[in-house]
Design an enzyme around this catalytic site. Structure first.
Site, mmCIF file in Angstrom:
data_model
loop_
_atom_site.group_PDB
_atom_site.id
_atom_site.type_symbol
_atom_site.label_atom_id
_atom_site.label_comp_id
_atom_site.label_asym_id
_atom_site.label_seq_id
_atom_site.Cartn_x
_atom_site.Cartn_y
_atom_site.Cartn_z
ATOM 1 N N ASP B 89 0.874 -1.171 0.000
ATOM 2 C CA ASP B 89 0.000 0.000 0.000
ATOM 3 C C ASP B 89 0.913 1.224 0.000
ATOM 4 O O ASP B 89 2.111 1.121 0.263
ATOM 5 C CB ASP B 89 -0.892 -0.064 1.246
ATOM 6 C CG ASP B 89 -2.032 0.942 1.178
ATOM 7 O OD1 ASP B 89 -2.116 1.679 0.180
ATOM 8 O OD2 ASP B 89 -2.822 0.982 2.133
ATOM 9 N N ASP B 124 -3.354 7.205 -4.250
ATOM 10 C CA ASP B 124 -4.611 7.803 -4.708
ATOM 11 C C ASP B 124 -5.153 8.779 -3.668
ATOM 12 O O ASP B 124 -4.629 8.861 -2.558
ATOM 13 C CB ASP B 124 -5.642 6.706 -4.992
ATOM 14 C CG ASP B 124 -5.804 5.744 -3.827
ATOM 15 O OD1 ASP B 124 -4.782 5.235 -3.327
ATOM 16 O OD2 ASP B 124 -6.939 5.512 -3.407
ATOM 17 N N CYS B 274 -16.797 -21.941 18.371
ATOM 18 C CA CYS B 274 -15.940 -22.090 17.193
ATOM 19 C C CYS B 274 -15.152 -23.376 17.314
ATOM 20 O O CYS B 274 -14.931 -23.886 18.408
ATOM 21 C CB CYS B 274 -15.016 -20.872 17.163
ATOM 22 S SG CYS B 274 -13.741 -20.954 15.917
#
Lengths: 646, 646
Positions: B89, B124, B274
């Site tokens: 990134d 960006d 889980c």
């Protein structure tokens, strides 16, 4: 036997069952152990999955000479190498599969007792779904007969008596009632395997509900032969405590993997869609190329990991009060499960379920689809809104749904309205139905999450509720200043929203006109400095109520209890304890099941209540864990948590 | 860069992306690695979760002197100790969080290139949801500007160019289109973190769809900053390929556990709901009492186990054709996800989604609620029923829904009807809409599971479809012998149900009047001896079609291809390959993306097609994997599987 409720949600519960070999927490799963062919040893199960209880078949043991002798000599626990709780089945399922079994119904109970089974099972008559009513009734009668005889032979073994009756609700309920009358200490719901196999979940739900209606609620209920975790949440929500799984091994033999959403053949997978230790250890091609025996063993382990995870998920959901959310989530994985869930929308089922529904939950109510609006909690608050909430005027101002809490979101508008007219009733037309502004912080109105758009069925239900609520009233939709101009000025008396809130919540929670009693004097309302929310309510200097920030409901203080006790006639809000308990309760100790003599039939789990002696003298105030029927049945455990005593 | 589709469902896909450091399968997850503070090393991730790709932040590396030097000297892969694919990134997210970043947009791209990143990202301009359109547009322009400049610097690094445009669909689509025009090789959909954080999933879906509409479909799409697995299935179904997760670590730091249904604070649990290796290793009290650092690490691992399991579940669902079922199941766990799903009911979204929808799937269509009827496959078959199916008479006999296949269930009744009147159209009023009896074995009519009662919305849609279907016709509800008496005897010609079936399925599958061509001669139908189902169709001795037992659709044989090629004008059913491919296709080799010159815009994934050269000479018949837009965009991989050649 000792069986007590620790927590609950829907009609489901977390309980502790004490057996000769330890304590078992429910809901729980009993893996089926084939004594002839151990796939995974019980010892290993305990290590891998924390297995507390297993089930094996006494008929198979009895019929095998070697096993028979060993079991009688060393005991069942040594035979299987497991020191936890062991339940035994009796051969009923074999009689269903093979047409008949070669064993005497009493002999097999004695055998189970003699080999030291913790929970034995009678040899009941398996009722199939295709039986006509006459055949089914015959089976029910014979089952009851055998149960009666077997109860005399059981000694200190817990004995599971099996509810039968095919798919006939009246037979099921009657079978259950008769077994309850002979004081059976453990119930099984039998004859459901063919329903499971054909995904007839709607019939399964019908069978469970009708059986539960007849059963003594203080005893464990085992859904016999239900081993696929897909059905666990719904079955628990309807009051089942135990499941047994032979599925883990049977499916593994076919190389089928169990998931919470259904079953997948290993061959149909390109990736292992699971995080269990088995699926984390291997990638799919490794698992597919294992030696066959090893592969079956690993799939069996996977199947048990998944099944136990679902059990733990259910317990968490009960603890959090989100069991309905789990049930609805699971229903969306199978069309027939969804169909079964829709059956709960029938009014008679809502009425039955409402009795077990807690008045408040830790987690917010989540909209999951068009079933959500049919939950018992919604049924209850709608009913109470109509019966207990009294609009203060014929004119009702209606706001569209805004952010929660509505009274903050619309605070400016509400101020303007009340400045002009103190009497107006103000409500919000919410996704949960009409919400009077005074009730906007009360569970579940504030503690609910709905999307902006719901669905046709929900909208229809809500519109219907709205129409009934405003019947005979004059509905004024809030249009800003325009509406304000139209409002007639009425400023007689004064209406403070805070006081209205205390009054409205009191009525909703304790019953119509409760507020007349509780607020009959000089009222002082203390708010939290941090949140601005109401905390404590004093009437003539006495602390009568505290409002919980979490659910906007009241905790009843002893002085509030005195007021309600004077105001409401017996048995309203009362839990009556016998003389043995009086001194304990007066010391602030909680109320145990065996001391309860009677109870207000309108009290619900987690309701605030008045604890009184047999002469209706107030002893204390507290919070219930059980409803009336349960209080009068249970023998063990705390049923009311005493909060403040005289 | 090499990116090819291997399989697909909904608008989602399984692809292979080749990078400098290996092959990555999509959908996939990139765990975010904080280069300053490794919680779990990438090496361990690879071992535990099979991690193929990770993402780290080049801005952080650049700004830290030590890391910067080490990265430039040894390379990024050595720095992180990972030999798989690494994405970087650029600091955009830091600029969003801190207002600005101190780095030059081109410099940071060069830096990523120089440290050997496999997939770099442009710097960006982060568009927030609260921007007005003007601000958002400015950001889009500047992002495009930087992308253009950055593309020149990237060398052999794959460069992710980021779609921005806040919540404005037209800006998003335009941003995507412009980035596609500069031939960016990897796309990110940016600016979605604030939407994720506020559960604005409806807006997220709007953003994804509008972005995807503008994007070149042959490139990978990364939903930047989306790390909660709850959103993965829906995002994949809309065409996202990559996710990155910093959530696993961020949530772990707060002791929050990620689940497919949401997030739970460890403190709010009484059991670990889980089966992952972490939750199987510890019980809840053990986990709660671990040393804090250790506990956070274990929760982070749990979070990754869950996230990867969801990725694998999605891949399986794509492979099985059950991605919509998974999406709908997940939506039922969160009201806002459900709201987002409802957005797909809009006709414009159905039209968009239909283009990507396979014509057939391995798994049956499962009803999961009122969204099911809005799936693109249902939209398609309804549209085709109205456009392509021609009822043989003005009178339509309607049967209520029976067991599947309907033609077997009602075989006696159908025989009686046809004995009396050959021309009558017979349909079943099914949960999926009107099903002509000739189409009852065709996907999804036979391969669908609906409960007996669905829901108000589904019933309304189905009724509407029914009404349109029978418009101008004379509807006769089947009432047994009574109806039979009323039927007028018409025995001219003959109507064999088998021939009608071949005709009707041909028209539905290949287009209106296809049957006129395919059945223009002496017809011989060969059935399976085992199942009695139609297998092979011969016309004048030539084998034109085979019917697949699994989905009741036809496989086109080369002789059938010849017939359709003669009958239908260009470009109908054609995939045009350039001259380089002609000789390969003539040898029976499959068609690779780069050889496709053109394609019938009505072809859909897994459709039967005619492979022709640029002069429209028939070369072969085959089965498509891509739609037209995709065929013309993709550079790699098989796009048509050739089945039989000239």
């Amino acid at each position: 036997m000792n069986f007590e409720i620790k927590d609950r949600d829907a009609a489901g519960r977390i309980c502790r069952l004490k057996t000769k070999h330890g304590v078992v927490t429910t809901p729980n799963l009993m893996p089926v152990i084939n004594p002839n062919k151990l796939l995974i040893t019980p010892r290993e199960m305990k290590k891998l999955f924390g297995t507390e209880v297993i089930i094996t078949n006494s008929y198979i043991i009895k019929k095998n000479k070697e096993l028979n002798e060993k079991a009688l000599r060393k005991g069942l626990h040594k035979l299987l190498g497991f020191d936890g709780t062991i339940m035994t089945d009796s051969g009923t399922f074999q009689s269903y599969v093979y047409g008949d079994v070669d064993v005497d119904p009493q002999e097999i109970v004695e055998f189970q007792r003699d080999i030291g089974s913790d929970i034995g099972t009678i040899l009941d008559v398996f009722g199939t779904p295709d039986q006509n009513k006459e055949e089914a009734e015959k089976g029910v009668k014979e089952t009851l007969n055998r149960a009666k005889k077997s109860m005399k032979l059981k000694d200190d073994m817990i004995l599971a008596c099996t509810v039968q009756g095919s798919v006939y609700p009246d037979l099921r309920e009657n079978s259950a009632r008769c077994l309850s009358e002979i004081d059976a200490d453990f119930f099984a719901i039998g004859g459901v395997v063919p329903l499971m196999e054909n995904q007839r979940y709607l019939d399964l739900v019908r069978v469970i509900i009708s059986s539960k209606k007849g059963l003594n609620p203080s005893k464990p209920v085992h859904l016999f032969g239900a081993g696929h975790p897909m059905i666990f949440p719904l079955a628990v929500a309807l009051g089942c405590d135990f499941f047994d799984s032979s599925a883990y091994a049977k499916y593994a033999n076919d190389e089928r993997m169990i998931f919470s959403w259904g079953t997948e053949k290993l061959d149909d997978l390109i990736d292992l869609p699971c995080s269990c230790p088995v699926c984390s250890k291997y990638n799919i091609s490794e698992l597919k190329t294992l030696e066959k025996k090893e592969r079956i063993l690993e799939i069996a382990k996977h199947n048990l990991y998944i099944s136990y995870a679902e059990i733990k998920r259910i317990r968490n959901a009960i603890y959090q009060g989100s069991l309905w959310e789990l049930v609805e989530r699971r229903a969306s994985s199978n069309p027939f499960l969804l169909e079964a869930l829709k059956f709960l929308k029938l009014k008679e089922n809502k009425i039955w379920l409402e009795k077990f529904e807690p008045v408040s939950k830790k987690k917010a109510l989540f909209y999951t689809g068009n079933h959500t609006i049919h939950r018992p909690i919604v049924y209850r608050v709608h009913k109470r809104l109509l019966e207990r909430y009294k609009p203060s005027s014929k004119d009702i101002i209606v706001f569209p749904e805004g952010e929660k809490p509505y009274s903050s979101f619309y605070s400016k508008e509400i101020k303007k309205i009340l400045d002009k007219n103190k009497t107006l009733t103000i409500i919000v037309d919410s996704s949960l139905g009409p919400v009077p502004i005074e009730l906007d912080e009360m569970y579940p109105f504030a503690q609910s999450v709905f999307p902006y758009i719901t669905d046709a069925e929900t909208e229809e239900m809500i519109t219907e509720m709205f129409d009934v609520f405003v019947q005979g009233k004059n509905v004024i939709c809030w249009m800003g200043e325009e509406t304000l101009k139209e409002i007639e000025t009425v400023n007689v008396g004064k209406r403070e929203l805070d006081v209205s809130r205390v009054a409205a919540v009191s009525d909703m929670q304790f019953g119509t006109r409760a507020s007349e009693a509780l607020l009959n004097g000089k009222i002082k309302i203390v708010k939290s400095k941090k949140t601005g929310k109401i905390r404590n309510i004093y009437c003539d200097g006495k602390h009568v109520l505290s409002m919980r920030a979490s659910d906007g409901l009241f905790t009843l203080k002893i002085d509030g209890g005195r007021v309600l006790h004077n105001f409401f006639k017996y048995p309203k809000l009362r839990v009556v304890v016998n003389s043995d308990a009086v001194s304990f309760v007066k010391e602030g100790k909680s109320v145990f099941a065996k001391f309860v003599k009677d109870c207000d039939p309108d009290l619900r789990p987690f309701d605030e209540c008045l604890i009184v002696d047999e002469q209706d003298n107030l002893l204390a105030v507290g919070r219930t864990l059980l409803n009336r029927e349960e209080m009068l049945s249970f023998q063990n455990g705390v049923v009311v948590k005493t909060r403040e005593h005289i």
